[in-house]
Design an enzyme around this catalytic site. Structure first.
Site, PDB file in Angstrom:
ATOM      1  CD  GLU A   1      -2.928  10.945 134.434  1.00  0.00           C
ATOM      2  OE1 GLU A   1      -2.570  11.929 133.747  1.00  0.00           O
ATOM      3  OE2 GLU A   1      -2.139  10.286 135.134  1.00  0.00           O
TER       4      GLU A   1
ATOM      5  CD  GLU B   1      -0.087   6.840 134.242  1.00  0.00           C
ATOM      6  OE1 GLU B   1       0.633   7.791 134.593  1.00  0.00           O
ATOM      7  OE2 GLU B   1      -0.845   6.877 133.257  1.00  0.00           O
TER       8      GLU B   1
END
Ligand SMILES: *[C@@H]1O[C@H](CO)[C@@H](O)[C@H](O)[C@H]1NC(C)=O
Ligand SMILES: *[C@@H]1O[C@H](CO)[C@@H](O)[C@H](O)[C@H]1NC(C)=O
Ligand SMILES: *[C@@H]1O[C@H](CO)[C@@H](O)[C@H](O)[C@H]1NC(C)=O
Ligand SMILES: *[C@@H]1O[C@H](CO)[C@@H](O)[C@H](O)[C@H]1NC(C)=O
Ligand SMILES: CC(=O)N[C@H]1CO[C@H](CO)[C@@H](O)[C@@H]1O
Length: 620
Positions: free
Chosen positions: A391, A495
């Protein structure tokens, strides 16, 4: 525990100091006559021959387990014989490595031993032969502090300083690959396990991830801390200003931090977790870890390298249960996203920021080491995905980010990693990557993290609308992304979670409330009614205290997401275990009956009508 000051000073194993035991035999005085001197020489020669014969006989007897070898010696002939025999019993099981023929890194100097084993490294470890059964694992006697060479005392390599030796090879060695230590690893391994009957064992190729998507789980909050996963580690007065791993380790200081973190590494995830993950019908594990597993820099408070051996042991435990691995570098030097789970919240100082370019370079060096290490044969069948950076923040200049990703990709590839590499969509959405980073085929996978709870528009959807959103919008986005005509190509969901609110304590950072109740930043609450009626009580309850309707919703919600994400190369739930957040814990979800017992055998999929949730309130 000794302070770990371990910057890999040297790749050269220190001298093992094998004592020169037979030195110093000399004829007596030189004053004797020629005759008596000759006599003396004959006696000495005879004596030496006798000793040699006796030595050989003893060595043979020991190697045949007729004589038991004691456990208080340093390297000597009898030990070499015993160790090589022990190694013989466990070697040869690395049958599954279908990779290239590059030889494993362990030097194989077994002296006079006739067997093909890799024992005999600088090792003060003793093995004693088991009493009866031939098949029994040899008993390994670990070195004691006096066996560790002075130069390595208290260092990472000093296995006598380790908190836990469970599952580790305690033999002292300073061997490294790519600059990263091997100490703790067993030499032999077996790839014969399979996670469940639906998937191939590690010896066999997985095949196409489009046809057989991964069903995985993250080991979040283990090697990279996250306050909401382990609030107990962050239980300090607010005045201590601890919001993340950086603040925690700074506060504790080097010695205490090493103790606290190693205890956490050793206890939060154990072998039983790997067994339970496989038993749940899951087949992949994403392991987040941060750059300080590899090295730390001047001024870093992070605990250096201890997490490295737990990462390696975790991979071996995964292997034992047939689980494949996705590596995830979760925290990069300087923080790639300014969030707490990057190690340090507040500012991005990677790629951009005052030290951004330098930290981007450091990250490439980290990947150089990691990829050299994981290019070893033993990892070829088990590391399925190699993640470059978790990320990176949304505000990065996309061209700079692509440049860095291309450099990292090349380093990793050139070092021999054959597994698909993974890059984050950098929180821009999957669609943003259409036409970018093209031409890499299956060797690069785009990773999207899909949640409805960090976005107020999605959070305020009703229960049924959330399920519809997964089955329609996410499916559409994913199928679009999987096709290179409309999207990036290979795509996966690294995720996601079962949570339908952002109610969990510390989820939004320590000291922050929840969007759901209007207690996090400005703006009104984001619950479906748009007022302050929404409550976190049910969302934060233990599943055993939840209503059957809420449980039915939660299970359907999880199954809807699994179904949607299986249109990609697969999914990884966030996360396996939490201290107190059941809607973020696959393990707690299983125990609470809100997760399917086997991930591959589910009641509900997107083609079915959404069940009625009866009297379940939209405001919880
Ligand atoms: C070698 O090992 C034997 C058996 O454990 C021990 O009795 C002996 O003292 C050792 N010799 C040396 C030179 O360390
Ligand atoms: C040593 O290894 C080779 C090749 O793996 C094998 O052919 C040979 O039988 C082995 N020798 C012994 C003594 O185990
Ligand atoms: C390594 O070998 C030792 C001794 O045989 C064993 O106790 C340990 O569990 C092994 N470690 C792993 C991760 O398999
Ligand atoms: C333990 O590590 C040493 C040093 O790397 C190695 O020689 C030995 O074979 C290992 N033991 C086992 C049981 O794998
Ligand atoms: C301030 C901060 O970084 N908060 C983040 C901490 O981590 C959680 C979840 O892992 C995020 O949701 C927060 O935004």
């Amino acid at each position: 525990m000794a302070q770990r000051d371990i910057r890999m000073e040297s790749l050269t194993p220190p001298s093992t100091g094998t004592p020169d035991k037979l030195a110093g035999i000399h004829p007596a005085a030189a004053t004797a006559a020629k005759k008596s001197r000759r006599k003396l020489w004959i006696s000495i020669t005879a004596l030496i021959s006798l000793l040699a014969i006796a030595g050989i006989v003893i060595a043979v007897l020991i190697s045949q387990k007729v004589i038991r070898v004691g456990s208080t010696t340093t390297n000597n002939v009898s030990e070499a014989a015993a160790t090589s025999q022990a190694a013989e019993e466990t070697s040869g099981s690395n049958s599954g490595s279908g990779g290239s023929g590059a030889s494993p890194p362990q030097p194989s100097k077994t002296g006079s031993s006739p067997s093909n084993t890799s024992s005999g490294t600088a090792s003060p470890t003793k093995t004693s032969t088991p009493d009866d059964e031939e098949e029994e694992e040899p008993e390994v006697v670990c070195p004691s502090p006096s066996d560790i060479p002075k130069a390595s005392k208290g260092s990472y390599f000093d296995t006598t300083s380790w908190l836990s030796l469970e599952g580790f090879n305690c033999t002292f060695t300073t061997e490294t690959v790519g600059g990263l230590p091997l100490v703790g690893l067993n030499s032999s391994y077996s790839n014969t396990a399979r996670a469940n009957p639906q998937v191939p064992p590690l010896t066999k190729p997985w095949g196409s991830y489009t046809d057989r998507p991964a069903r995985g789980v993250n080991l979040g909050g283990w090697l990279s801390l996250e306050p909401f996963i382990t609030p107990s580690l962050f239980d300090y007065p607010r005045s201590a200003s601890i919001y993340d791993e950086y603040g925690l380790t700074l506060f504790l200081g080097p010695e205490k931090a090493a103790q606290v973190l190693e205890k956490h590494y050793a206890t939060f995830i154990t072998e039983a977790d790997f067994a339970a993950i496989a038993a749940a019908g899951l087949d992949h594990i994403r392991i987040p870890f941060s750059y300080w597993a590899v090295e730390t820099y001047e001024g870093d408070p992070y605990v250096s390298q201890i997490s490295w051996r737990y990462l390696l042991r975790g991979i071996e435990w995964a292997r034992k249960y047939g689980l494949r691995i996705k590596l995830d570098l979760h925290g990069l030097p300087g923080s790639q996203n300014s969030w707490n789970h990057s190690g340090r919240q507040g500012k991005v100082n990677w790629l951009t920021g005052p030290d951004g370019p330098a930290n981007a370079q450091k990250s490439l060096k980290i990947h150089d080491k990691l990829s050299k290490f994981f290019a070893q044969d033993r990892y070829k069948n088990i590391i399925a995905f190699y993640g470059l950076a978790n990320e990176p923040g949304r505000d990065h200049d996309i061209n700079l980010l692509i440049q860095w990703t291309e450099s990292a990709y090349k380093i990793v590839k050139d070092n021999g990693i054959e597994a698909s590499q993974v890059m984050s969509d950098a929180l821009r959405g999957l669609g943003e990557w259409h036409g970018r980073m093209t031409g890499l085929g299956d060797s690069m996978v785009l990773d999207g993290h899909e949640y409805v709870i960090f976005d107020t528009a999605l959070l305020s959807k009703t229960h049924a609308q959330k399920i519809e959103f997964a089955c329609n919008v996410w499916v559409e986005q994913i199928t679009g992304s999987m096709n290179t005509a409309t999207g990036f190509g290979p795509t996966m969901v690294g995720e996601w979670s079962q949570a339908d609110t952002d109610c969990t304590q510390y989820l939004n950072g320590i000291g922050n409330g929840a969007r759901w109740t209007g207690t996090f930043f400005t703006g009104g609450p984001s619950c479906p009614t748009g007022d302050k009626q929404c409550s976190c009580d049910l969302a934060n309850a233990d599943p055993k205290d939840m209503s059957p309707e809420y449980k039915l919703f939660l299970k359907t919600w999880a199954e809807a997401q699994m179904d949607a994400f299986e249109k990609s190369w697969g999914w990884f739930y966030w996360t396996w275990k939490t201290e107190s957040a059941p809607l973020w814990s696959y393990k707690a979800g299983l125990e609470g009956g809100i997760m399917p017992e086997k991930a591959y055998d589910r009641d509900w999929h997107c083609e079915k009508p959404i069940p009625s949730f009866g009297k379940l309130s939209e405001i919880l």
